[in-house]
Structure formats: structure tokens, C-alpha cells
Design an enzyme around this catalytic site. Structure first.
Site, PDB file in Angstrom:
ATOM      1  N   ARG A 145      47.006 -53.912 -31.235  1.00 55.18           N
ATOM      2  CA  ARG A 145      47.185 -52.654 -31.941  1.00 55.18           C
ATOM      3  C   ARG A 145      46.929 -51.498 -30.998  1.00 55.18           C
ATOM      4  O   ARG A 145      45.881 -51.435 -30.358  1.00 55.18           O
ATOM      5  CB  ARG A 145      46.170 -52.601 -33.080  1.00 55.18           C
ATOM      6  CG  ARG A 145      46.743 -52.158 -34.359  1.00 55.18           C
ATOM      7  CD  ARG A 145      45.779 -52.360 -35.471  1.00 55.18           C
ATOM      8  NE  ARG A 145      44.447 -51.858 -35.194  1.00 55.18           N
ATOM      9  CZ  ARG A 145      43.584 -51.537 -36.134  1.00 55.18           C
ATOM     10  NH1 ARG A 145      43.919 -51.662 -37.392  1.00 55.18           N
ATOM     11  NH2 ARG A 145      42.379 -51.116 -35.844  1.00 55.18           N
ATOM     12  N   THR A 192      47.899 -44.945 -32.015  1.00 50.35           N
ATOM     13  CA  THR A 192      48.857 -44.925 -33.132  1.00 50.35           C
ATOM     14  C   THR A 192      48.539 -45.971 -34.197  1.00 50.35           C
ATOM     15  O   THR A 192      49.040 -45.890 -35.319  1.00 50.35           O
ATOM     16  CB  THR A 192      50.286 -45.207 -32.626  1.00 50.35           C
ATOM     17  OG1 THR A 192      50.326 -46.560 -32.136  1.00 50.35           O
ATOM     18  CG2 THR A 192      50.675 -44.243 -31.510  1.00 50.35           C
ATOM     19  N   ASP A 204      35.701 -55.505 -33.996  1.00 49.47           N
ATOM     20  CA  ASP A 204      36.914 -56.103 -33.428  1.00 49.47           C
ATOM     21  C   ASP A 204      36.705 -57.616 -33.285  1.00 49.47           C
ATOM     22  O   ASP A 204      35.928 -58.073 -32.440  1.00 49.47           O
ATOM     23  CB  ASP A 204      37.195 -55.468 -32.059  1.00 49.47           C
ATOM     24  CG  ASP A 204      38.512 -55.955 -31.465  1.00 49.47           C
ATOM     25  OD1 ASP A 204      38.759 -57.177 -31.472  1.00 49.47           O
ATOM     26  OD2 ASP A 204      39.278 -55.110 -30.979  1.00 49.47           O
ATOM     27  N   ASP A 262      37.293 -59.230 -29.758  1.00 50.66           N
ATOM     28  CA  ASP A 262      36.212 -58.931 -28.810  1.00 50.66           C
ATOM     29  C   ASP A 262      34.958 -59.736 -29.126  1.00 50.66           C
ATOM     30  O   ASP A 262      34.259 -60.209 -28.225  1.00 50.66           O
ATOM     31  CB  ASP A 262      35.870 -57.438 -28.843  1.00 50.66           C
ATOM     32  CG  ASP A 262      36.876 -56.599 -28.078  1.00 50.66           C
ATOM     33  OD1 ASP A 262      37.619 -57.164 -27.253  1.00 50.66           O
ATOM     34  OD2 ASP A 262      36.920 -55.376 -28.310  1.00 50.66           O
TER      35      ASP A 262
HETATM   36  C1  PRP Z   1      43.217 -56.902 -34.504  1.00 49.19           C
HETATM   37  C2  PRP Z   1      43.216 -58.065 -35.479  1.00 49.19           C
HETATM   38  C3  PRP Z   1      44.620 -58.049 -36.017  1.00 49.19           C
HETATM   39  C4  PRP Z   1      44.945 -56.579 -36.051  1.00 49.19           C
HETATM   40  C5  PRP Z   1      44.726 -56.083 -37.450  1.00 49.19           C
HETATM   41  O1  PRP Z   1      43.767 -57.301 -33.307  1.00 49.19           O
HETATM   42  O2  PRP Z   1      42.873 -59.293 -34.898  1.00 49.19           O
HETATM   43  O3  PRP Z   1      45.544 -58.750 -35.196  1.00 49.19           O
HETATM   44  O4  PRP Z   1      44.037 -55.926 -35.153  1.00 49.19           O
HETATM   45  O5  PRP Z   1      45.114 -54.761 -37.556  1.00 49.19           O
HETATM   46  P1  PRP Z   1      46.366 -54.288 -38.403  1.00 49.19           P
HETATM   47  O6  PRP Z   1      46.321 -55.010 -39.712  1.00 49.19           O
HETATM   48  O7  PRP Z   1      46.118 -52.808 -38.552  1.00 49.19           O
HETATM   49  O8  PRP Z   1      47.608 -54.581 -37.622  1.00 49.19           O
HETATM   50  P2  PRP Z   1      43.706 -56.379 -31.996  1.00 49.19           P
HETATM   51  O9  PRP Z   1      44.829 -55.403 -31.969  1.00 49.19           O
HETATM   52  O10 PRP Z   1      42.345 -55.793 -31.851  1.00 49.19           O
HETATM   53  O11 PRP Z   1      44.029 -57.418 -30.835  1.00 49.19           O
HETATM   54  P3  PRP Z   1      43.126 -58.611 -30.288  1.00 49.19           P
HETATM   55  O12 PRP Z   1      43.195 -59.722 -31.302  1.00 49.19           O
HETATM   56  O13 PRP Z   1      43.803 -58.960 -29.000  1.00 49.19           O
HETATM   57  O14 PRP Z   1      41.711 -58.103 -30.099  1.00 49.19           O
END
Ligand code: PRP
Length: 212
Positions: free
Chosen positions: A107, A111, A203, A206
């Protein structure tokens, strides 16, 4: 247990409640986080796999031939990277023969839109029941884009298994993909200005991988 949201199963179990508290605690270190997530994932997977089609077979016990069952579908578990990796093993414990797909998505911090960077899914995905997994359903952008991608490849039977969901994300999936059922361990209050789930657990990626 179902919820006021249609097509959503909110899993209610004492072990889930206890482990969710461990996961929410900001002082829980990654090894403890991973083991608590693994336990919850097994319970979520059990509920996510309910109602799969079966076919009758004959089984030869040491005593006599009797009726038994085999799954009458192929199963694919598709993980939204990175955090979805923390849920895959639990599903594989029930369905060792499942094919595993990966969708790389993160994400954008400004944005909050999902950016995809990788995809590898099983062949003939149209013949599979697909269990899409990601611990967090926040805005729902990552999940809805993943479901749209899977459908574009022919997937028809898709379920989404997650740990914590925000109402915003549930609504987004339901508006875009009303055929997709959601299995979750918690429905939290809301999203904050950074599109993090409140109270949530931070997160998940993480915290699983110790990259905070
Ligand atoms: C987090 C989580 C989801 C997403 C949820 O991933 O694991 O994939 O955000 O958010 P959304 O419903 O608003 O799309 P992240 O982008 O932090 O990536 P990562 O798993 O690599 O840490």
C-alpha cells in the site's frame, strides 16, 4: 457466527480472543506474534474451508468396505504478500495438496492505494476453490484488486480469510465482489487518517517479519 454484515463470518472462540490480544499488544515480539497468528490461522482456516464440495467414495477398512468422502474440487490458497504468508501454513495443514499462489502488493503510504509488484498463481485457477489470505482488511483496496485479478484469470469460487477487518474494507469487498465471502477474527472500529485499522495491531507484515 455470522454478523450484521452479509456474507461475513466472524469467528468467535476463546483461543482467538486470547491470541488476538497477544497480537494487538505492541510489546509482543515477532516470535510470539508468529506463533499466536499461527494458532488463530488454524481456527480461521477451519471455518474458511466449511461447505467445500465432497464426492462419495468407497473406502476399504481392515474390516469391510464402507462409504467415505473426497474433496470434489481443487483448492488454491493465494497469499497477498507479505503479511498473507503468515496464514498459508495453517491452510496447508488441512489441505496439504493445495496449490499456493502469491500476489505481491503493498500500500502506498501517501495515497493508500495498492501497488502490485508480483503475481504467480496456479494454472487452471477456474477449477479451484480459492482461499485468498491476508491478515489485514483496511480500506479493502488490496483485497478487492486481488479478487479482481483472480477473477480475470478465471477464478469463480473465492473466499477471503483475514484476521482483522475494518468496516470500510468489508463494505468495499461487498460492493465490488458480493459473491466473495469473508471469514475474519475481528471487525474493528474504523480506519484512522493513515488508513490504519483502529485499534488494530499496526502493520502485520512488519510485526511478522520483524521489520519495524
Ligand atoms: C497491509 C496488509 C494488507 C493491506 C491492507 O499490507 O497486509 O495487504 O495493507 O490494506 P488495504 O485494505 O487498505 O489495502 P502492506 O501494504 O503494509 O504490505 P506488507 O504486507 O508488505 O507489509
Amino acid at each position: 457466527m455470522t454478523t450484521s454484515f452479509s456474507n461475513v463470518t466472524l469467528v468467535d472462540h476463546p483461543v482467538v480472543a486470547r491470541d488476538l490480544t497477544i497480537l494487538r499488544n505492541k510489546n509482543t515480539p515477532p516470535p510470539i506474534f508468529r506463533s499466536a497468528l499461527g494458532r488463530i490461522a488454524i481456527i480461521l482456516a477451519y471455518h474458511s474451508l466449511k461447505g467445500l464440495p465432497l464426492k462419495k467414495v468407497k473406502v476399504d477398512t481392515p474390516i469391510e468396505v464402507t462409504d467415505g468422502f473426497e474433496l470434489d474440487t481443487e483448492i488454491a490458497v493465494v497469499s497477498i504478500l507479505r503479511a498473507g504468508l503468515g496464514l498459508v501454513d495453517a491452510v496447508m495443514q488441512f489441505i496439504p495438496e493445495a496449490r499456493v499462489g502469491h500476489l505481491g502488493m503493498y500500500r502506498d503510504e501517501v495515497t493508500h492505494q495498492p501497488i502490485d509488484y508480483y503475481s504467480k498463481i496456479p494454472r487452471n485457477i477456474d477449477r479451484h476453490h480459492v482461499l485468498l489470505v491476508d491478515p489485514m482488511l483496511a480500506t479493502g483496496g488490496s483485497a478487492t484488486d486481488s479478487i479482481t485479478f483472480l477473477k480475470s484469470k478465471g477464478a469463480k469460487n473465492i473466499r477471503f480469510m483475514c484476521l482483522i477487518s475494518a468496516p470500510e474494507g468489508i463494505h468495499r469487498i461487498q460492493e465490488t465482489h458480493p459473491d466473495v465471502s469473508i471469514i475474519t477474527a475481528a471487525i474493528d472500529e474504523r480506519l484512522n487518517d493513515d488508513a490504519f485499522i483502529v485499534p488494530g495491531l499496526g502493520d502485520a507484515g512488519d510485526r511478522i517479519f520483524g521489520t519495524i
